[in-house]
Design an enzyme around this catalytic site. Structure first.
Site, short mmCIF file in Angstrom:
data_model
loop_
_atom_site.label_atom_id
_atom_site.label_comp_id
_atom_site.label_asym_id
_atom_site.label_seq_id
_atom_site.Cartn_x
_atom_site.Cartn_y
_atom_site.Cartn_z
N SER A 1 -13.23 4.08 35.14
CA SER A 1 -13.81 2.77 34.83
C SER A 1 -13.04 1.68 35.56
O SER A 1 -11.92 1.93 36.05
CB SER A 1 -13.70 2.56 33.31
OG SER A 1 -13.84 1.20 32.96
N TYR B 1 -10.39 1.76 24.99
CA TYR B 1 -11.14 2.24 26.16
C TYR B 1 -10.26 2.16 27.41
O TYR B 1 -10.19 3.11 28.21
CB TYR B 1 -12.40 1.38 26.31
CG TYR B 1 -13.37 1.81 27.38
CD1 TYR B 1 -14.24 2.88 27.18
CD2 TYR B 1 -13.44 1.12 28.60
CE1 TYR B 1 -15.16 3.25 28.16
CE2 TYR B 1 -14.36 1.49 29.58
CZ TYR B 1 -15.21 2.55 29.36
OH TYR B 1 -16.12 2.91 30.33
#
Ligand code: NAP
Ligand code: GCO
Length: 266
Positions: free
Chosen positions: A147, A160
């Site tokens: 990500s 996250y």
């Protein structure tokens, strides 16, 4: 030399975790178009049935399984079932993932652990399940879906970011530990992609105007748009194929240029 042959996945079996929809579905479609047989997993029968219909509508013969990537025994069974049904897994795409957007001081340790469990421990469990077979057969490709948050932080995504940052290092470690066994473990770091995961960041305001986060992302992206799942298709095929046989431990950011850009001057 036929250059395009390097990109062929003919005769290969690919497992795309969380491949029922979103980015996973698009990457699975790409691997299938390059010749691979596709296996995917998700957590509910309803999603599995819908996905099977979606694959069929695209003319792709995929086989779906119910399996939660955090359950080690179930993942071992999944890998054995795929070997029985399609053949041993040559390509693993660790795509399954979730996000929880909660300010860190309001986040419970339980929520934090759940994100890390799915986004980081899950890829470890899945990679651990396929690596012995890859060593035995003398080759293997593992693609972890990282990500922007493997590199950057922002408000509300502590778990996250911690998980995706960890996944970047797991990628490099698998490369270090098993590169000698001809296993290439690389990652794709998608930018901001229009899927159900990011839908809340793109929702229209009550007056019909665009979400401020939506405008923020477009202004932060040199390509001046959100990514689409299709933007990940070519990179997935590259990292799954012989074309990337000397690429190992690399994080390929597919972000329209976000990481290269300081942002618009005021
Ligand atoms: P999505 O639309 O929410 O899809 C996530 C997929 O993961 C679903 O198929 C879901 O299946 C599956 N999944 C979640 N937890 C699972 C578990 N415990 N076991 C098995 N499957 C599970 O998300 P997406 O946007 O396509 O994202 C896919 C991956 O790319 C994620 O790892 C995400 O973090 C990453 N990513 C996304 C973006 C973005 O902007 N969208 C950017 C960078 C990275 P169920 O039906 O079982 O829930
Ligand atoms: C967020 C987003 C992201 C993206 C993606 C960026 O809330 O900032 O959901 O984290 O989904 O991972 O690469």
């Amino acid at each position: 030399m036929d250059m395009m042959r390097q990109f062929s996945l003919e005769g290969k079996v690919a497992l795309v975790t969380g491949g029922a929809y979103g980015i996973g579905f698009a990457m699975a479609e790409a691997l299938a178009l390059a010749g691979a047989k596709i296996a995917f997993n998700c957590r509910s029968q309803a999603n599995l049935d819908k996905a099977m219909a979606d694959y069929q509508a695209k003319g792709i013969q995929a086989k779906g399984y119910i399996c939660d990537v955090t359950q080690e025994e179930a993942v071992q069974t999944l890998v054995a079932d795929i070997a029985r049904d399609l053949g041993p897994v040559d390509i693993l795409v660790n795509n399954a993932g979730i996000i929880k957007r909660i300010p860190m001081t309001e986040m419970s340790a339980e929520d934090f652990r759940q994100v890390v469990d799915i986004d980081l421990v899950g890829p470890f469990i899945c990679a651990k399940a396929v690596i012995p077979g890859m060593i035995e057969r003398g080759h293997g490709k593992i693609i972890n879906i990282c990500s922007m948050m493997s590199e950057l932080g922002r408000e509300t995504v502590s778990a996250y970011a911690a998980a995706k940052g960890g996944l970047k290092m797991l990628t490099r470690n698998i490369c270090s530990e098993y590169g000698g066994a001809n296993i290439q473990c690389n990652a794709i770091g998608p930018g901001y992609i229009a899927t159900s995961q990011t839908a809340p960041l793109r929702e229209r305001q009550s007056d019909g105007s665009r979400h401020p986060f939506d405008q923020f992302i477009v202004s932060k992206t040199p390509a001046a748009r959100w990514g689409e799942p299709e933007d990940l298709m070519g990179p997935a095929v590259f990292l799954a194929s012989d074309a990337s046989n000397f690429v190992n431990g690399h994080i390929l950011y597919v972000d329209g240029g976000i990481l290269a850009y300081i942002g618009k001057q005021p």
